[in-house]
Design a protein around this motif. Structure first.
Motif, mmCIF file in Angstrom:
data_model
loop_
_atom_site.group_PDB
_atom_site.id
_atom_site.type_symbol
_atom_site.label_atom_id
_atom_site.label_comp_id
_atom_site.label_asym_id
_atom_site.label_seq_id
_atom_site.Cartn_x
_atom_site.Cartn_y
_atom_site.Cartn_z
ATOM 1 N N UNK A 130 0.835 -1.203 0.000
ATOM 2 C CA UNK A 130 0.000 0.000 0.000
ATOM 3 C C UNK A 130 0.871 1.254 0.000
ATOM 4 N N UNK A 131 0.575 2.171 -0.921
ATOM 5 C CA UNK A 131 1.323 3.433 -1.011
ATOM 6 C C UNK A 131 1.231 4.240 0.292
ATOM 7 N N UNK A 132 0.204 4.012 1.113
ATOM 8 C CA UNK A 132 -0.004 4.781 2.349
ATOM 9 C C UNK A 132 1.047 4.479 3.417
ATOM 10 N N UNK A 133 1.799 3.398 3.276
ATOM 11 C CA UNK A 133 2.831 3.052 4.263
ATOM 12 C C UNK A 133 3.762 4.246 4.471
ATOM 13 N N UNK A 134 4.139 4.909 3.383
ATOM 14 C CA UNK A 134 5.046 6.068 3.462
ATOM 15 C C UNK A 134 4.439 7.180 4.314
ATOM 16 N N UNK A 135 3.159 7.442 4.106
ATOM 17 C CA UNK A 135 2.476 8.498 4.847
ATOM 18 C C UNK A 135 2.403 8.144 6.329
ATOM 19 N N UNK A 136 2.112 6.881 6.632
ATOM 20 C CA UNK A 136 2.033 6.468 8.029
ATOM 21 C C UNK A 136 3.384 6.662 8.717
ATOM 22 N N UNK A 137 4.443 6.313 8.025
ATOM 23 C CA UNK A 137 5.786 6.505 8.599
ATOM 24 C C UNK A 137 6.070 7.988 8.793
ATOM 25 N N UNK A 138 5.659 8.792 7.836
ATOM 26 C CA UNK A 138 5.890 10.238 7.892
ATOM 27 C C UNK A 138 5.229 10.871 9.124
ATOM 28 N N UNK A 139 4.051 10.373 9.516
ATOM 29 C CA UNK A 139 3.362 10.956 10.677
ATOM 30 C C UNK A 139 3.781 10.308 11.998
ATOM 31 N N UNK A 140 4.688 9.325 11.952
ATOM 32 C CA UNK A 140 5.255 8.790 13.183
ATOM 33 C C UNK A 140 5.008 7.326 13.493
ATOM 34 N N UNK A 141 4.336 6.601 12.599
ATOM 35 C CA UNK A 141 4.106 5.174 12.846
ATOM 36 C C UNK A 141 5.368 4.370 12.556
ATOM 37 N N UNK A 142 5.597 3.364 13.381
ATOM 38 C CA UNK A 142 6.741 2.455 13.216
ATOM 39 C C UNK A 142 6.214 1.025 13.171
ATOM 40 N N UNK A 143 6.864 0.196 12.368
ATOM 41 C CA UNK A 143 6.473 -1.209 12.271
ATOM 42 C C UNK A 143 6.890 -1.935 13.537
ATOM 43 N N UNK A 144 5.915 -2.619 14.179
ATOM 44 C CA UNK A 144 6.214 -3.381 15.396
ATOM 45 C C UNK A 144 6.057 -4.875 15.175
ATOM 46 N N UNK A 145 5.391 -5.239 14.075
ATOM 47 C CA UNK A 145 5.193 -6.646 13.742
ATOM 48 C C UNK A 145 4.814 -6.700 12.268
ATOM 49 N N UNK A 146 4.910 -7.875 11.703
ATOM 50 C CA UNK A 146 4.493 -8.033 10.313
ATOM 51 C C UNK A 146 4.190 -9.491 10.043
ATOM 52 N N UNK A 147 3.404 -9.697 9.006
ATOM 53 C CA UNK A 147 3.190 -11.041 8.500
ATOM 54 C C UNK A 147 3.505 -10.993 7.009
ATOM 55 N N UNK A 148 3.125 -12.001 6.285
ATOM 56 C CA UNK A 148 3.466 -12.054 4.872
ATOM 57 C C UNK A 148 2.926 -10.849 4.091
ATOM 58 N N UNK A 149 1.709 -10.405 4.445
ATOM 59 C CA UNK A 149 1.048 -9.345 3.684
ATOM 60 C C UNK A 149 1.069 -7.966 4.318
ATOM 61 N N UNK A 150 1.091 -7.912 5.660
ATOM 62 C CA UNK A 150 0.852 -6.643 6.332
ATOM 63 C C UNK A 150 1.913 -6.264 7.347
ATOM 64 N N UNK A 151 1.982 -4.939 7.565
ATOM 65 C CA UNK A 151 2.738 -4.399 8.687
ATOM 66 C C UNK A 151 1.729 -4.052 9.782
ATOM 67 N N UNK A 152 2.086 -4.312 11.022
ATOM 68 C CA UNK A 152 1.353 -3.808 12.171
ATOM 69 C C UNK A 152 2.210 -2.634 12.650
ATOM 70 N N UNK A 153 1.600 -1.454 12.691
ATOM 71 C CA UNK A 153 2.353 -0.239 13.005
ATOM 72 C C UNK A 153 1.765 0.440 14.233
ATOM 73 N N UNK A 154 2.652 1.075 15.007
ATOM 74 C CA UNK A 154 2.249 1.809 16.198
ATOM 75 C C UNK A 154 2.882 3.190 16.150
ATOM 76 N N UNK A 155 2.111 4.177 16.589
ATOM 77 C CA UNK A 155 2.624 5.555 16.699
ATOM 78 C C UNK A 155 2.580 5.949 18.161
ATOM 79 N N UNK A 156 3.750 6.180 18.775
ATOM 80 C CA UNK A 156 3.758 6.662 20.159
ATOM 81 C C UNK A 156 3.238 8.106 20.192
ATOM 82 N N UNK A 157 2.488 8.419 21.218
ATOM 83 C CA UNK A 157 1.910 9.783 21.299
ATOM 84 C C UNK A 157 2.586 10.616 22.371
#
Length: 157
Positions: A130-157
């Motif tokens: 998904x092209x949105x991965x870049x945007x999520x990273x830009x606003x502060x989300x970091x990958x904390x887990x992943x599987x074959x298809x997806x990243x699980x991302x968390x943004x500390x507040x």
């Protein structure tokens, strides 16, 4: 492009069905699933009784006199669930309104609201292609887990 981000009105909650469908990532060259896919239990967690739980928060983006995007969070057992005190994100924008910074602005406003309300973090799941991965990273989300298809991302507040 001029747009406004505001709190979703109760009478607009039905729009979340449409935006949930829009949020489904369809890889280039693949056919979109039927709209009935949102009736699956794993997707209904994003919609069922929205607005009735204390952790339900929704915003919409309005441009050209209509709602063109939505972002909403709730604590739910969804694809991006990390724990029972972390709200999970759902966000989408009509295709013709992508690329103008509206999605980023919606994300940043929701993150600001969550921080203001005392949440420690927010989460989401996103398909790796998904092209949105870049945007999520830009606003502060970091990958904390992943599987074959997806990243699980968390943004500390």
């Amino acid at each position: 492009m001029e747009y406004v981000i505001r709190e979703i009105l109760e009478e607009e909650y039905n729009l979340l069905e449409e935006f949930l469908y829009e949020a489904i990532f369809v890889p280039e060259g693949e056919e979109a699933p039927p709209k009935s896919i949102i009736s699956k239990p794993e997707l209904q967690v994003y919609l069922t009784d929205f607005g009735r739980q204390k952790d339900d928060i929704g915003l919409v983006a309005e441009a050209e006199g209509k709602v063109v995007g939505a972002v909403w969070v709730r604590i739910m057992d969804d694809y991006g669930h990390v724990d029972d005190s972390t709200p999970s994100f759902a966000i989408s924008l009509y295709k013709e309104y992508r690329g103008f910074g509206i999605g980023t602005a919606m994300m940043e406003e929701m993150l600001r609201i969550l921080k203001q309300r005392g949440y420690k973090q927010a989460s989401l799941a996103v398909q790796k292609a998904n092209y949105a991965v870049k945007m999520y990273r830009k606003v502060g989300f970091k990958t904390v887990d992943e599987n074959e298809e997806e990243y699980i991302m968390v943004c500390p507040l």
